[in-house]
Design a protein around this motif. Structure first.
Motif, PDB file in Angstrom:
ATOM      1  N   VAL A   1      -0.019  56.239  65.682  1.00 54.70           N
ATOM      2  CA  VAL A   1       0.527  55.944  64.345  1.00 54.70           C
ATOM      3  C   VAL A   1       0.479  57.066  63.474  1.00 54.70           C
ATOM      4  O   VAL A   1      -0.540  57.650  63.727  1.00 54.70           O
ATOM      5  N   GLY A   2       1.634  57.255  63.045  1.00 56.61           N
ATOM      6  CA  GLY A   2       1.609  58.660  62.098  1.00 56.61           C
ATOM      7  C   GLY A   2       1.332  58.189  60.725  1.00 56.61           C
ATOM      8  O   GLY A   2       0.855  58.867  59.998  1.00 56.61           O
ATOM      9  N   ARG A   3       1.662  57.069  60.124  1.00 52.74           N
ATOM     10  CA  ARG A   3       1.554  56.708  58.903  1.00 52.74           C
ATOM     11  C   ARG A   3       1.446  55.432  58.662  1.00 52.74           C
ATOM     12  O   ARG A   3       1.597  54.580  59.473  1.00 52.74           O
ATOM     13  N   TYR A   4       0.893  54.964  57.633  1.00 56.52           N
ATOM     14  CA  TYR A   4       0.576  53.445  57.407  1.00 56.52           C
ATOM     15  C   TYR A   4       0.734  53.339  55.745  1.00 56.52           C
ATOM     16  O   TYR A   4       0.353  54.105  55.012  1.00 56.52           O
ATOM     17  N   SER A   5       1.611  52.256  55.553  1.00 54.46           N
ATOM     18  CA  SER A   5       2.094  51.814  54.182  1.00 54.46           C
ATOM     19  C   SER A   5       1.313  50.580  53.722  1.00 54.46           C
ATOM     20  O   SER A   5       1.290  49.685  54.160  1.00 54.46           O
TER      21      SER A   5
ATOM     22  N   LEU B   1       9.808  57.145  74.163  1.00 54.89           N
ATOM     23  CA  LEU B   1      10.969  57.828  74.466  1.00 54.89           C
ATOM     24  C   LEU B   1      10.700  58.478  75.772  1.00 54.89           C
ATOM     25  O   LEU B   1      10.064  59.562  75.629  1.00 54.89           O
ATOM     26  N   GLU B   2      11.029  58.202  76.743  1.00 49.99           N
ATOM     27  CA  GLU B   2      10.943  59.326  78.050  1.00 49.99           C
ATOM     28  C   GLU B   2      11.991  60.486  77.868  1.00 49.99           C
ATOM     29  O   GLU B   2      13.009  60.020  77.854  1.00 49.99           O
ATOM     30  N   GLY B   3      11.293  61.462  78.033  1.00 53.33           N
ATOM     31  CA  GLY B   3      12.329  62.767  77.683  1.00 53.33           C
ATOM     32  C   GLY B   3      13.366  63.070  78.448  1.00 53.33           C
ATOM     33  O   GLY B   3      14.267  63.436  78.045  1.00 53.33           O
ATOM     34  N   THR B   4      13.373  63.088  79.762  1.00 50.87           N
ATOM     35  CA  THR B   4      14.226  63.225  80.600  1.00 50.87           C
ATOM     36  C   THR B   4      15.358  62.319  80.698  1.00 50.87           C
ATOM     37  O   THR B   4      16.470  62.675  80.421  1.00 50.87           O
TER      38      THR B   4
ATOM     39  N   VAL C   1       4.232  57.508  65.790  1.00 54.92           N
ATOM     40  CA  VAL C   1       4.232  58.931  65.863  1.00 54.92           C
ATOM     41  C   VAL C   1       5.550  59.414  66.446  1.00 54.92           C
ATOM     42  O   VAL C   1       6.083  58.693  67.376  1.00 54.92           O
ATOM     43  N   ARG C   2       5.989  60.489  66.053  1.00 48.78           N
ATOM     44  CA  ARG C   2       7.134  60.974  66.820  1.00 48.78           C
ATOM     45  C   ARG C   2       6.893  62.522  67.057  1.00 48.78           C
ATOM     46  O   ARG C   2       6.173  63.029  66.449  1.00 48.78           O
ATOM     47  N   PHE C   3       7.588  62.788  68.130  1.00 51.39           N
ATOM     48  CA  PHE C   3       7.347  64.376  68.534  1.00 51.39           C
ATOM     49  C   PHE C   3       7.795  65.333  67.644  1.00 51.39           C
ATOM     50  O   PHE C   3       8.503  65.085  66.588  1.00 51.39           O
ATOM     51  N   ALA C   4       7.583  66.614  67.693  1.00 53.64           N
ATOM     52  CA  ALA C   4       8.190  67.759  67.180  1.00 53.64           C
ATOM     53  C   ALA C   4       9.758  67.657  66.891  1.00 53.64           C
ATOM     54  O   ALA C   4      10.305  67.864  65.889  1.00 53.64           O
ATOM     55  N   ASN C   5      10.447  67.300  68.222  1.00 55.07           N
ATOM     56  CA  ASN C   5      11.951  67.014  68.092  1.00 55.07           C
ATOM     57  C   ASN C   5      12.397  65.698  67.514  1.00 55.07           C
ATOM     58  O   ASN C   5      13.676  65.426  67.846  1.00 55.07           O
TER      59      ASN C   5
ATOM     60  N   VAL D   1       9.949  54.655  63.432  1.00 58.59           N
ATOM     61  CA  VAL D   1       9.854  53.421  64.041  1.00 58.59           C
ATOM     62  C   VAL D   1       8.899  52.653  63.028  1.00 58.59           C
ATOM     63  O   VAL D   1       7.692  52.950  63.329  1.00 58.59           O
ATOM     64  N   GLU D   2       9.320  51.829  62.435  1.00 58.58           N
ATOM     65  CA  GLU D   2       8.314  50.938  61.504  1.00 58.58           C
ATOM     66  C   GLU D   2       7.799  49.772  62.182  1.00 58.58           C
ATOM     67  O   GLU D   2       8.661  49.173  62.848  1.00 58.58           O
ATOM     68  N   VAL D   3       6.494  49.766  62.280  1.00 62.43           N
ATOM     69  CA  VAL D   3       6.083  48.425  63.128  1.00 62.43           C
ATOM     70  C   VAL D   3       5.203  47.893  62.293  1.00 62.43           C
ATOM     71  O   VAL D   3       4.375  48.387  61.386  1.00 62.43           O
ATOM     72  N   LYS D   4       4.878  46.346  62.556  1.00 63.07           N
ATOM     73  CA  LYS D   4       4.018  45.546  62.079  1.00 63.07           C
ATOM     74  C   LYS D   4       2.934  44.964  63.109  1.00 63.07           C
ATOM     75  O   LYS D   4       3.126  45.493  64.116  1.00 63.07           O
ATOM     76  N   LEU D   5       1.872  44.200  62.495  1.00 65.45           N
ATOM     77  CA  LEU D   5       0.861  44.015  63.511  1.00 65.45           C
ATOM     78  C   LEU D   5       1.264  43.409  64.738  1.00 65.45           C
ATOM     79  O   LEU D   5       0.829  43.638  65.768  1.00 65.45           O
TER      80      LEU D   5
END
Length: 107
Positions: free
Chosen positions: A41-45, A64-67, A54-58, A6-10
């Protein structure tokens, strides 16, 4: 879309309540560093000034609520999510679109 980057802006980060309007005046590299440390945030370009959540290992989105598999910030979700599948890393592609169901590995 729930497992895609998921790419996001300010403006998205402000809407999501992750940062304030005041914080948008900070140097973006510094802001990205703070958001990485906070686990949002996992990355910034620097080239296109886009943050990636950020995303989880899966590969599930941070929000996203897991259940129940529902977005915890649906009303405040980023433009990438609001406009999926028109925006994002694979424009036009939705793995849950009926025409693409044959491409989804099962089990």
């Amino acid at each position: 879309c729930c497992t895609m980057p998921v790419e996001v802006k300010l403006s998205d980060l402000v809407r999501m309540g992750v940062i304030t309007d005041f914080e948008t005046r900070e140097p973006l590299k510094l802001l990205a560093k703070k958001l990485k440390k906070a686990g949002v945030v996992g990355r910034y370009s620097t080239r296109n000034q886009v943050f990636t959540l950020v995303r989880f290992a899966n590969n599930d989105c941070l929000y996203l609520e897991g259940t129940r598999r529902q977005c915890r910030i649906y009303g405040k979700r980023p433009d990438t999510c609001r406009n999926h599948p028109l925006l994002g890393p694979r424009p036009g592609f939705c793995p849950f679109d009926k025409k693409n169901m044959d491409n989804i590995p099962m089990g």
